[in-house]
Design an enzyme around this catalytic site. Structure first.
Site, PDB file in Angstrom:
ATOM      1  CG  ASP A 270      -2.013   1.016   1.188  1.00 36.60           C
ATOM      2  OD1 ASP A 270      -2.198   1.628   0.122  1.00 36.60           O
ATOM      3  OD2 ASP A 270      -2.693   1.201   2.207  1.00 36.60           O
TER       4      ASP A 270
ATOM      5  CG  ASP B  81      -3.417   3.873  -3.591  1.00 33.57           C
ATOM      6  OD1 ASP B  81      -4.305   3.095  -3.967  1.00 33.57           O
ATOM      7  OD2 ASP B  81      -3.584   4.696  -2.669  1.00 33.57           O
ATOM      8  CD  GLU B  82      -5.597  -0.836  -1.427  1.00 37.06           C
ATOM      9  OE1 GLU B  82      -5.288  -1.616  -0.501  1.00 37.06           O
ATOM     10  OE2 GLU B  82      -6.591  -0.093  -1.383  1.00 37.06           O
TER      11      GLU B  82
END
Length: 372
Positions: free
Chosen positions: A23, A117-118
Protein backbone atom coordinates in the site's frame (compact mmCIF):
# COMPACT_ATOMS: atom_id res chain seq x y z
CA UNK A 1 2.25 -26.29 21.79
CA UNK A 2 -1.50 -26.90 21.41
CA UNK A 3 -2.57 -28.94 18.43
CA UNK A 4 -4.94 -27.65 15.75
CA UNK A 5 -7.46 -29.45 13.62
CA UNK A 6 -7.33 -28.82 9.83
CA UNK A 7 -10.52 -26.75 10.21
CA UNK A 8 -9.01 -24.28 12.68
CA UNK A 9 -5.28 -24.23 11.92
CA UNK A 10 -4.62 -20.93 10.08
CA UNK A 11 -1.62 -22.38 8.23
CA UNK A 12 -3.80 -25.20 6.90
CA UNK A 13 -6.55 -22.77 5.94
CA UNK A 14 -3.99 -20.58 4.18
CA UNK A 15 -2.85 -23.57 2.10
CA UNK A 16 0.76 -22.51 2.63
CA UNK A 17 0.30 -19.25 0.76
CA UNK A 18 2.67 -16.31 1.22
CA UNK A 19 0.79 -13.07 0.60
CA UNK A 20 2.05 -9.48 0.54
CA UNK A 21 -0.26 -6.48 0.54
CA UNK A 22 1.59 -3.38 -0.69
CA UNK A 23 0.00 0.00 0.00
CA UNK A 24 1.59 3.25 -1.12
CA UNK A 25 1.83 5.94 1.56
CA UNK A 26 -0.55 8.87 0.90
CA UNK A 27 0.00 8.14 -2.79
CA UNK A 28 -1.56 11.11 -4.59
CA UNK A 29 -0.32 13.65 -2.06
CA UNK A 30 3.14 12.08 -1.97
CA UNK A 31 3.42 12.31 -5.75
CA UNK A 32 2.51 16.00 -5.57
CA UNK A 33 5.06 16.64 -2.81
CA UNK A 34 7.70 14.74 -4.76
CA UNK A 35 7.11 16.79 -7.90
CA UNK A 36 6.79 20.17 -6.18
CA UNK A 37 9.43 20.72 -3.46
CA UNK A 38 7.46 23.74 -2.19
CA UNK A 39 4.76 21.33 -0.95
CA UNK A 40 7.08 19.16 1.11
CA UNK A 41 6.41 19.27 4.81
CA UNK A 42 3.12 21.12 4.27
CA UNK A 43 -0.45 19.85 4.78
CA UNK A 44 -1.64 19.01 1.27
CA UNK A 45 -5.08 18.00 0.01
CA UNK A 46 -5.45 16.61 -3.50
CA UNK A 47 -8.79 17.48 -5.05
CA UNK A 48 -11.51 19.88 -4.00
CA UNK A 49 -10.83 23.55 -3.41
CA UNK A 50 -11.11 26.11 -0.65
CA UNK A 51 -14.71 26.74 -1.71
CA UNK A 52 -16.20 23.32 -2.57
CA UNK A 53 -15.61 19.72 -3.51
CA UNK A 54 -14.26 16.68 -1.73
CA UNK A 55 -10.72 15.77 -0.66
CA UNK A 56 -9.43 12.88 -2.79
CA UNK A 57 -6.27 12.35 -0.75
CA UNK A 58 -4.40 14.00 2.12
CA UNK A 59 -0.73 14.14 3.03
CA UNK A 60 0.38 12.88 6.42
CA UNK A 61 0.91 16.49 7.51
CA UNK A 62 -2.79 17.13 6.73
CA UNK A 63 -3.90 13.89 8.39
CA UNK A 64 -2.34 15.11 11.64
CA UNK A 65 -5.15 17.71 11.69
CA UNK A 66 -7.84 15.11 11.03
CA UNK A 67 -8.11 15.73 7.28
CA UNK A 68 -9.17 12.58 5.45
CA UNK A 69 -10.11 11.48 1.93
CA UNK A 70 -13.80 11.84 1.00
CA UNK A 71 -14.09 14.75 3.46
CA UNK A 72 -15.81 17.92 2.16
CA UNK A 73 -13.23 20.61 1.46
CA UNK A 74 -14.93 23.11 3.77
CA UNK A 75 -14.67 20.65 6.67
CA UNK A 76 -11.02 19.95 5.89
CA UNK A 77 -10.28 23.68 5.83
CA UNK A 78 -11.94 24.15 9.19
CA UNK A 79 -9.66 21.50 10.63
CA UNK A 80 -6.53 22.88 8.98
CA UNK A 81 -6.59 26.53 7.91
CA UNK A 82 -3.15 26.19 6.29
CA UNK A 83 -4.28 23.34 4.03
CA UNK A 84 -2.91 23.60 0.48
CA UNK A 85 -5.30 22.32 -2.22
CA UNK A 86 -3.82 20.95 -5.45
CA UNK A 87 -5.77 19.60 -8.44
CA UNK A 88 -5.40 15.87 -9.10
CA UNK A 89 -3.19 14.68 -11.99
CA UNK A 90 -4.53 11.22 -12.63
CA UNK A 91 -2.45 10.70 -15.75
CA UNK A 92 0.68 11.10 -13.58
CA UNK A 93 -0.68 8.78 -10.88
CA UNK A 94 -1.45 6.13 -13.50
CA UNK A 95 2.05 6.44 -14.92
CA UNK A 96 3.66 6.01 -11.48
CA UNK A 97 1.30 3.12 -10.74
CA UNK A 98 2.55 1.44 -13.91
CA UNK A 99 6.14 1.78 -12.69
CA UNK A 100 5.18 0.19 -9.37
CA UNK A 101 3.37 -2.73 -11.01
CA UNK A 102 6.40 -3.34 -13.22
CA UNK A 103 8.43 -3.70 -10.01
CA UNK A 104 5.90 -6.20 -8.64
CA UNK A 105 6.19 -8.24 -11.83
CA UNK A 106 9.90 -8.86 -11.21
CA UNK A 107 8.98 -10.93 -8.18
CA UNK A 108 5.66 -12.60 -9.08
CA UNK A 109 3.11 -12.90 -11.85
CA UNK A 110 0.32 -13.18 -9.26
CA UNK A 111 -0.67 -9.55 -8.83
CA UNK A 112 -4.19 -8.43 -7.87
CA UNK A 113 -4.44 -4.63 -8.06
CA UNK A 114 -7.09 -3.05 -5.85
CA UNK A 115 -6.47 0.49 -7.09
CA UNK A 116 -3.62 2.56 -8.48
CA UNK A 117 -1.86 2.54 -5.10
CA UNK A 118 -2.34 -0.91 -3.60
CA UNK A 119 -2.21 -4.57 -4.59
CA UNK A 120 -2.07 -8.11 -3.28
CA UNK A 121 0.90 -10.24 -4.36
CA UNK A 122 1.19 -14.00 -4.00
CA UNK A 123 4.90 -14.76 -3.59
CA UNK A 124 4.53 -18.42 -2.60
CA UNK A 125 6.75 -19.18 -5.58
CA UNK A 126 10.09 -17.54 -4.78
CA UNK A 127 10.90 -16.41 -8.31
CA UNK A 128 13.78 -14.15 -7.24
CA UNK A 129 15.30 -16.71 -4.87
CA UNK A 130 15.34 -14.32 -1.91
CA UNK A 131 14.40 -16.99 0.60
CA UNK A 132 11.39 -15.44 2.35
CA UNK A 133 8.28 -13.38 1.74
CA UNK A 134 9.63 -10.71 4.08
CA UNK A 135 12.81 -10.39 2.01
CA UNK A 136 10.70 -10.04 -1.13
CA UNK A 137 8.53 -7.33 0.49
CA UNK A 138 11.60 -5.38 1.58
CA UNK A 139 13.16 -5.68 -1.89
CA UNK A 140 9.95 -4.37 -3.47
CA UNK A 141 9.75 -1.43 -1.06
CA UNK A 142 13.41 -0.55 -1.66
CA UNK A 143 12.94 -0.68 -5.45
CA UNK A 144 9.85 1.54 -5.27
CA UNK A 145 11.74 4.13 -3.23
CA UNK A 146 14.80 4.04 -5.51
CA UNK A 147 12.83 4.22 -8.77
CA UNK A 148 9.91 6.49 -7.89
CA UNK A 149 11.10 8.43 -4.85
CA UNK A 150 7.99 7.27 -2.95
CA UNK A 151 7.53 5.09 0.11
CA UNK A 152 5.31 2.05 0.47
CA UNK A 153 4.14 0.01 3.43
CA UNK A 154 3.65 -3.75 3.32
CA UNK A 155 1.84 -6.46 5.23
CA UNK A 156 3.20 -10.00 4.95
CA UNK A 157 1.08 -12.96 6.01
CA UNK A 158 -0.55 -16.24 5.03
CA UNK A 159 -3.79 -14.79 3.63
CA UNK A 160 -5.20 -11.63 2.07
CA UNK A 161 -7.34 -10.54 5.00
CA UNK A 162 -4.46 -10.40 7.47
CA UNK A 163 -1.91 -9.07 4.96
CA UNK A 164 -4.15 -6.06 4.28
CA UNK A 165 -4.63 -5.39 8.00
CA UNK A 166 -0.88 -5.73 8.55
CA UNK A 167 0.08 -3.23 5.82
CA UNK A 168 -1.69 -0.49 7.77
CA UNK A 169 -0.08 -1.43 11.07
CA UNK A 170 3.25 0.41 10.75
CA UNK A 171 2.48 3.19 8.27
CA UNK A 172 4.10 5.17 6.80
CA UNK A 173 7.10 3.41 5.27
CA UNK A 174 6.74 0.32 7.45
CA UNK A 175 6.37 -3.43 7.26
CA UNK A 176 4.45 -5.86 9.47
CA UNK A 177 4.81 -9.66 9.37
CA UNK A 178 2.07 -11.88 10.81
CA UNK A 179 2.89 -15.63 10.69
CA UNK A 180 0.15 -18.30 10.96
CA UNK A 181 0.90 -18.85 14.65
CA UNK A 182 0.03 -15.20 15.43
CA UNK A 183 -2.84 -14.59 13.02
CA UNK A 184 -5.74 -15.26 15.36
CA UNK A 185 -4.28 -13.25 18.26
CA UNK A 186 -3.44 -10.36 15.92
CA UNK A 187 -7.02 -10.19 14.68
CA UNK A 188 -8.44 -10.54 18.21
CA UNK A 189 -6.85 -7.30 19.38
CA UNK A 190 -7.98 -5.11 16.48
CA UNK A 191 -11.14 -3.00 16.31
CA UNK A 192 -13.65 -4.54 13.92
CA UNK A 193 -14.04 -1.20 12.12
CA UNK A 194 -10.57 -1.85 10.65
CA UNK A 195 -11.68 -5.11 9.04
CA UNK A 196 -11.83 -4.99 5.26
CA UNK A 197 -15.50 -4.94 4.27
CA UNK A 198 -16.78 -3.53 7.56
CA UNK A 199 -18.02 -0.06 6.64
CA UNK A 200 -19.40 2.63 8.97
CA UNK A 201 -22.96 1.26 8.91
CA UNK A 202 -21.88 -2.30 9.73
CA UNK A 203 -19.46 -1.02 12.38
CA UNK A 204 -22.28 0.88 14.09
CA UNK A 205 -24.49 -2.20 13.98
CA UNK A 206 -21.71 -4.28 15.53
CA UNK A 207 -21.15 -1.68 18.23
CA UNK A 208 -24.86 -1.82 19.11
CA UNK A 209 -24.46 -5.60 19.48
CA UNK A 210 -21.43 -5.18 21.74
CA UNK A 211 -18.92 -6.24 19.07
CA UNK A 212 -15.97 -3.85 19.17
CA UNK A 213 -12.92 -6.07 18.62
CA UNK A 214 -11.93 -9.18 16.76
CA UNK A 215 -12.18 -11.09 20.03
CA UNK A 216 -15.75 -9.88 20.52
CA UNK A 217 -16.57 -11.10 17.02
CA UNK A 218 -14.92 -14.48 17.66
CA UNK A 219 -17.02 -14.93 20.80
CA UNK A 220 -20.27 -14.80 18.79
CA UNK A 221 -21.46 -18.13 17.36
CA UNK A 222 -22.08 -18.50 13.65
CA UNK A 223 -25.85 -18.70 14.19
CA UNK A 224 -25.80 -15.29 15.92
CA UNK A 225 -23.83 -13.73 13.05
CA UNK A 226 -26.13 -15.28 10.45
CA UNK A 227 -29.16 -13.87 12.25
CA UNK A 228 -27.73 -10.35 12.28
CA UNK A 229 -25.53 -10.22 9.16
CA UNK A 230 -27.02 -12.76 6.76
CA UNK A 231 -24.74 -14.03 3.99
CA UNK A 232 -21.88 -11.87 5.32
CA UNK A 233 -21.72 -14.04 8.46
CA UNK A 234 -19.46 -16.75 7.03
CA UNK A 235 -16.81 -14.20 6.08
CA UNK A 236 -16.95 -12.56 9.52
CA UNK A 237 -16.81 -15.92 11.31
CA UNK A 238 -13.64 -16.88 9.41
CA UNK A 239 -12.05 -13.44 9.65
CA UNK A 240 -12.37 -13.44 13.44
CA UNK A 241 -10.29 -16.64 13.43
CA UNK A 242 -7.68 -15.37 11.01
CA UNK A 243 -9.11 -17.48 8.19
CA UNK A 244 -9.47 -16.31 4.59
CA UNK A 245 -9.74 -18.77 1.71
CA UNK A 246 -9.54 -16.22 -1.12
CA UNK A 247 -6.62 -16.65 -3.53
CA UNK A 248 -4.83 -13.76 -5.18
CA UNK A 249 -6.43 -13.38 -8.59
CA UNK A 250 -4.37 -11.86 -11.35
CA UNK A 251 -6.19 -9.39 -13.62
CA UNK A 252 -9.02 -8.96 -11.12
CA UNK A 253 -12.13 -7.38 -12.65
CA UNK A 254 -14.25 -4.90 -10.73
CA UNK A 255 -17.91 -5.14 -11.73
CA UNK A 256 -18.65 -1.53 -10.83
CA UNK A 257 -17.09 1.50 -9.18
CA UNK A 258 -19.00 4.24 -7.40
CA UNK A 259 -20.03 5.84 -4.13
CA UNK A 260 -23.11 6.47 -2.05
CA UNK A 261 -24.04 8.72 0.85
CA UNK A 262 -26.65 8.40 3.60
CA UNK A 263 -28.01 11.72 4.85
CA UNK A 264 -28.64 12.68 8.47
CA UNK A 265 -31.89 14.35 7.39
CA UNK A 266 -34.07 13.25 4.49
CA UNK A 267 -33.78 15.51 1.44
CA UNK A 268 -36.66 16.46 -0.84
CA UNK A 269 -35.70 19.85 -2.33
CA UNK A 270 -34.38 19.54 -5.89
CA UNK A 271 -31.49 21.96 -5.29
CA UNK A 272 -30.43 20.15 -2.13
CA UNK A 273 -30.58 16.79 -3.89
CA UNK A 274 -28.48 18.09 -6.79
CA UNK A 275 -25.90 19.44 -4.34
CA UNK A 276 -25.83 16.08 -2.56
CA UNK A 277 -25.48 14.25 -5.86
CA UNK A 278 -22.51 16.48 -6.76
CA UNK A 279 -20.74 15.31 -3.60
CA UNK A 280 -21.49 11.70 -4.50
CA UNK A 281 -20.14 12.31 -8.01
CA UNK A 282 -16.91 13.75 -6.55
CA UNK A 283 -16.36 10.68 -4.38
CA UNK A 284 -17.35 8.22 -7.12
CA UNK A 285 -15.23 9.83 -9.82
CA UNK A 286 -12.19 9.80 -7.53
CA UNK A 287 -12.60 6.04 -7.15
CA UNK A 288 -13.20 5.60 -10.88
CA UNK A 289 -10.00 7.49 -11.73
CA UNK A 290 -8.08 5.60 -9.07
CA UNK A 291 -9.20 2.26 -10.48
CA UNK A 292 -8.28 3.22 -14.05
CA UNK A 293 -11.67 1.89 -15.17
CA UNK A 294 -13.83 2.94 -18.10
CA UNK A 295 -17.47 1.91 -18.36
CA UNK A 296 -20.65 2.54 -20.34
CA UNK A 297 -23.44 2.30 -17.73
CA UNK A 298 -24.32 4.81 -15.00
CA UNK A 299 -26.64 3.59 -12.25
CA UNK A 300 -28.43 5.80 -9.74
CA UNK A 301 -29.40 4.30 -6.38
CA UNK A 302 -32.09 6.14 -4.44
CA UNK A 303 -33.45 5.14 -1.03
CA UNK A 304 -36.70 6.73 0.11
CA UNK A 305 -37.46 7.83 3.66
CA UNK A 306 -39.46 4.59 4.13
CA UNK A 307 -36.32 2.57 3.14
CA UNK A 308 -37.78 1.60 -0.24
CA UNK A 309 -34.81 1.49 -2.61
CA UNK A 310 -34.83 1.88 -6.38
CA UNK A 311 -32.10 1.82 -9.02
CA UNK A 312 -32.22 3.40 -12.45
CA UNK A 313 -29.55 3.01 -15.14
CA UNK A 314 -28.60 4.49 -18.47
CA UNK A 315 -25.94 3.25 -20.92
CA UNK A 316 -23.97 4.90 -23.69
CA UNK A 317 -22.42 3.55 -26.86
CA UNK A 318 -18.91 4.62 -25.86
CA UNK A 319 -16.97 4.43 -22.56
CA UNK A 320 -17.59 7.37 -20.22
CA UNK A 321 -14.17 9.01 -19.88
CA UNK A 322 -14.89 12.32 -18.15
CA UNK A 323 -16.53 13.47 -14.94
CA UNK A 324 -18.84 15.96 -16.65
CA UNK A 325 -20.66 13.27 -18.65
CA UNK A 326 -20.83 10.96 -15.62
CA UNK A 327 -22.33 13.78 -13.53
CA UNK A 328 -24.78 14.84 -16.27
CA UNK A 329 -26.11 11.30 -16.65
CA UNK A 330 -26.49 11.05 -12.88
CA UNK A 331 -28.47 14.29 -12.71
CA UNK A 332 -30.70 13.18 -15.57
CA UNK A 333 -31.48 9.91 -13.79
CA UNK A 334 -32.20 11.80 -10.56
CA UNK A 335 -34.46 14.35 -12.25
CA UNK A 336 -36.54 11.52 -13.69
CA UNK A 337 -37.44 10.51 -10.11
CA UNK A 338 -38.41 14.00 -8.89
CA UNK A 339 -40.40 15.09 -7.05
CA UNK A 340 -39.92 12.47 -4.32
CA UNK A 341 -42.69 12.18 -1.75
CA UNK A 342 -41.38 11.81 1.80
CA UNK A 343 -37.77 12.63 0.95
CA UNK A 344 -34.56 10.77 0.15
CA UNK A 345 -32.25 9.26 2.77
CA UNK A 346 -29.54 7.84 0.45
CA UNK A 347 -28.10 8.57 -2.99
CA UNK A 348 -25.56 6.47 -4.84
CA UNK A 349 -24.00 6.58 -8.30
CA UNK A 350 -21.92 3.87 -9.94
CA UNK A 351 -20.21 3.18 -13.24
CA UNK A 352 -20.43 -0.37 -14.58
CA UNK A 353 -19.85 -2.28 -17.78
CA UNK A 354 -16.17 -1.81 -17.01
CA UNK A 355 -13.41 -2.71 -19.45
CA UNK A 356 -10.43 -4.65 -18.11
CA UNK A 357 -8.42 -7.68 -19.12
CA UNK A 358 -10.12 -11.04 -18.62
CA UNK A 359 -9.85 -12.46 -15.13
CA UNK A 360 -7.64 -15.49 -14.69
CA UNK A 361 -9.21 -17.82 -12.11
CA UNK A 362 -6.20 -20.08 -11.87
CA UNK A 363 -4.65 -20.02 -8.43
CA UNK A 364 -0.87 -19.69 -8.11
CA UNK A 365 1.44 -22.61 -7.45
CA UNK A 366 1.94 -23.68 -3.84
CA UNK A 367 5.40 -23.99 -2.30
CA UNK A 368 4.83 -24.09 1.46
CA UNK A 369 8.53 -24.18 2.27
CA UNK A 370 9.01 -20.45 1.59
CA UNK A 371 8.96 -18.78 5.02
CA UNK A 372 7.33 -15.47 5.81
Amino acid sequence: MPSHSPDTDPSAIGHGRKIIHVDMDAFYASVEQRDDPALRGKPVAVGGSRARGVVAAASYEARAFGVRSAMPSVTALRRCSELVFVPPRFEVYREVSGQIRAIFARYTEWIEPLSLDEAYLDVTEDRAGLGSATAIANAIRAAILAETGLTASAGVSYNKFIAKLASDQNKPNGICIIPPSHGESFVAGLPVKRFHGVGPVTARKMEALGILTGQDLRDRPLEFLQRHFGSYADYLFGAARGIDHRPVRAHRIAKSVGAERTFENDLSDREALHAALDRVVDAAWTRIERSGAAGRTVTLKLRHSDFRTITRARSTGKPIMDRALFAAMGRELLDQQLPVAGGVRLLGLTLSGLHHREEDDTTPPIQPELPL
